[in-house]
Scaffold this motif. Sequence first.
Motif, PDB file in Angstrom:
ATOM      1  N   LEU A  89       1.911   5.518   9.647  1.00 45.99           N
ATOM      2  CA  LEU A  89       1.659   6.074   8.318  1.00 45.99           C
ATOM      3  C   LEU A  89       2.913   6.720   7.742  1.00 45.99           C
ATOM      4  N   SER A  90       3.600   7.534   8.542  1.00 45.65           N
ATOM      5  CA  SER A  90       4.779   8.248   8.046  1.00 45.65           C
ATOM      6  C   SER A  90       5.954   7.314   7.806  1.00 45.65           C
ATOM      7  N   THR A  91       6.120   6.291   8.637  1.00 40.45           N
ATOM      8  CA  THR A  91       7.251   5.386   8.457  1.00 40.45           C
ATOM      9  C   THR A  91       7.062   4.467   7.250  1.00 40.45           C
ATOM     10  N   MET A  92       5.847   4.314   6.771  1.00 39.28           N
ATOM     11  CA  MET A  92       5.639   3.537   5.542  1.00 39.28           C
ATOM     12  C   MET A  92       6.345   4.179   4.358  1.00 39.28           C
ATOM     13  N   ASN A  93       6.650   5.476   4.460  1.00 41.18           N
ATOM     14  CA  ASN A  93       7.341   6.167   3.375  1.00 41.18           C
ATOM     15  C   ASN A  93       8.705   5.547   3.092  1.00 41.18           C
ATOM     16  N   TYR A  94       9.353   4.988   4.140  1.00 42.26           N
ATOM     17  CA  TYR A  94      10.682   4.401   3.956  1.00 42.26           C
ATOM     18  C   TYR A  94      10.636   3.067   3.212  1.00 42.26           C
ATOM     19  N   SER A  95       9.491   2.409   3.206  1.00 42.57           N
ATOM     20  CA  SER A  95       9.404   1.088   2.590  1.00 42.57           C
ATOM     21  C   SER A  95       8.597   1.067   1.301  1.00 42.57           C
ATOM     22  N   ILE A  96       7.905   2.130   0.983  1.00 42.45           N
ATOM     23  CA  ILE A  96       7.022   2.100  -0.190  1.00 42.45           C
ATOM     24  C   ILE A  96       7.764   2.383  -1.491  1.00 42.45           C
ATOM     25  N   ASP A  97       8.888   3.096  -1.433  1.00 36.97           N
ATOM     26  CA  ASP A  97       9.615   3.432  -2.664  1.00 36.97           C
ATOM     27  C   ASP A  97      10.058   2.197  -3.441  1.00 36.97           C
TER      28      ASP A  97
END
Length: 343
Positions: free
Chosen positions: A289-297
Amino acid sequence: MDNFHYCYPDNNASCLKFLRQTEISVILYICAGIVIIVGVLGNLFVIISVSRFRQLHTPTNFLVLSLAVADFLSGFLILPAKFIEVIENCWYFGDVFCPYYMTYLNFLPFVSVLNLVTISFDRYLAVCNPFFYSTYVTNSVAGICIIFIWLLAFFYTYTFLLHTGGSFITYWCVGMCRFFNYSDWWMIHYTLTFLLPMLLIICLYSVIFVTARRHVKAINCMMKETKSADSKKTQLSKSSERKAAKTLGIVVIAFIVLCSPGFVFIVFQMFFEINSENLLPLRLALTYLSTMNYSIDPIIYALFYPWFRKSLKMMVTLEIFNIICYWGCSHYSLTLSVNLTQN
């Protein structure tokens, strides 16, 4: 213990790993690969777009560029090792790389957080104090802020890892890479690197959206009284600033939604003694969940920014190379004509 095995079967000093079904492991690695590829390529597209096209050289976009660089490096340097470590529950990259990995793991996310805070403050000035923003917030100021962000994150990470009594642990068993520190320092660390920035971001965007609503009402009243070109220009300018604030606000909200559960989980672990083996599935889910932050932007930029969609299309169709060739040939022709004239 039937579900556990040694990380290195031939070494009795090895750490234990959690055994999963092969199908589940394959699914986990496929999902991890998708997150890494989207994060690395998406942020690389943002970096190329903002760097190459001069019309995108604005203070806000330079901050977006800095955020994309931090996320790109995170996807390239952190995520592969992070996913393998959390899926296998083992460290397979050696004792030498462990301190570097822990440094990146603390440094780059903090850079991203500081960039998000700066972007929020940039949007606050643009919407709430536009006259000050247009006069004093320049590309040079944005560049100084970016340099300050990276230096601040570096010196803070250096101080926290090496001068607070913590230590890198790789010797308890073969296949371990951990950084241990006192609970008080961990609380200070997470407060400074997540809790306070998150609260500041929430406060800034609360003021931004309240001010934006007030601007909309004022502009509508002004447009009813006059239909002049100046008022239309003002409306377009305000609308552009609000749209940028809205898009970047979605980026900030995505960061808070994706990273907050992991922060709550860490704090919960610090205050309550729970067998860590029982938390492995939850830790795995929160990591994804937290690592999705790097790809969602980049996905958000593609949905809301026409310039990103256009530049992405140019890169996918290789049209950007034609533009680069055209610029290079034009520069060469101009230089050649100047030299011939001088001779």
